[in-house]
Design a protein around this motif. Sequence first.
Motif, short mmCIF file in Angstrom:
data_model
loop_
_atom_site.label_atom_id
_atom_site.label_comp_id
_atom_site.label_asym_id
_atom_site.label_seq_id
_atom_site.Cartn_x
_atom_site.Cartn_y
_atom_site.Cartn_z
N ARG A 287 13.49 -41.97 56.77
CA ARG A 287 13.06 -41.24 55.55
C ARG A 287 11.82 -40.42 56.18
O ARG A 287 11.40 -40.77 57.18
CB ARG A 287 12.27 -42.39 54.73
N PHE A 288 11.55 -39.18 55.44
CA PHE A 288 10.84 -38.40 56.09
C PHE A 288 9.58 -38.43 55.33
O PHE A 288 9.14 -39.40 54.36
CB PHE A 288 11.29 -36.96 55.47
N LYS A 289 8.43 -37.76 55.95
CA LYS A 289 7.17 -37.67 55.31
C LYS A 289 7.05 -36.64 54.45
O LYS A 289 7.48 -35.16 54.94
CB LYS A 289 6.03 -37.60 56.35
N PRO A 290 7.29 -36.63 53.21
CA PRO A 290 7.53 -35.49 52.25
C PRO A 290 6.37 -34.41 52.19
O PRO A 290 5.33 -34.91 52.65
CB PRO A 290 7.70 -36.27 50.96
N VAL A 291 6.69 -33.34 51.68
CA VAL A 291 5.89 -32.31 51.62
C VAL A 291 4.89 -32.58 50.32
O VAL A 291 5.11 -33.06 49.27
CB VAL A 291 6.39 -30.86 50.95
N PRO B 58 8.93 -30.90 55.28
CA PRO B 58 8.65 -32.40 55.42
C PRO B 58 8.79 -32.55 57.04
O PRO B 58 9.59 -32.12 57.95
CB PRO B 58 10.18 -32.89 54.85
N GLU B 59 8.34 -33.73 57.47
CA GLU B 59 8.08 -34.29 58.76
C GLU B 59 8.81 -35.42 58.92
O GLU B 59 8.88 -36.52 57.98
CB GLU B 59 6.55 -34.49 59.29
N LEU B 60 9.48 -35.80 60.18
CA LEU B 60 10.24 -36.94 60.22
C LEU B 60 9.49 -37.79 61.40
O LEU B 60 8.89 -37.12 62.61
CB LEU B 60 11.62 -36.66 60.92
N TRP B 61 9.12 -39.04 61.17
CA TRP B 61 8.03 -39.92 61.84
C TRP B 61 8.78 -41.00 62.27
O TRP B 61 9.46 -41.73 61.47
CB TRP B 61 6.81 -40.33 61.03
#
Length: 169
Positions: A141-145, A69-72
């Motif tokens: 909040r993360f950008k989920p997989v 997951p990415e953190l934006w």
Amino acid sequence: MSAPPAKRPHIERLYTGTRSANKEMSVVKLLLCCLLLSSLALRANRQCIAQVDAGTMQGALICPVAPMPELWIAGKAVDVVKVIQQNLVYPLAAKRAQAEGRVFISFTVTATGAVENARIAKGFRPDCDAAALRAVRQLPRFKPVQQRGKPIASGLTVPVKFSLNVPRE
């Protein structure tokens, strides 16, 4: 001078057949290993593939690497560990004791991108463990997989470093 080691007849009997019989046995063993590995992987992941090269008789288990997951923040991807370090409040008692070390925090990023089930995977000191948990729980909040076009929950484990010499950014 010592005597030569005794022969092991039970081992020699396994390999006294012809070369072609031994080669066939090696092929059978390799195929059984690949079958076992692929069945274990399929049971765990359902995406791994076992391959055997007939020319070299080499086997391989191929599993695609799961994305993280990415953190934006403000429209750009940022390093999760850096964000945690920026939110970290060094406990006063640990500063006084000049305690330095790392805490490993495991958590789940849900399909909506929220951080849940944060827990200590490997602790350092109780006060530092609590501070690291607080910093992880403050993550945005993360950008989920995505899997097959749908967001899914995934797990992460991150190190949180407690060092008196680390500059704050």
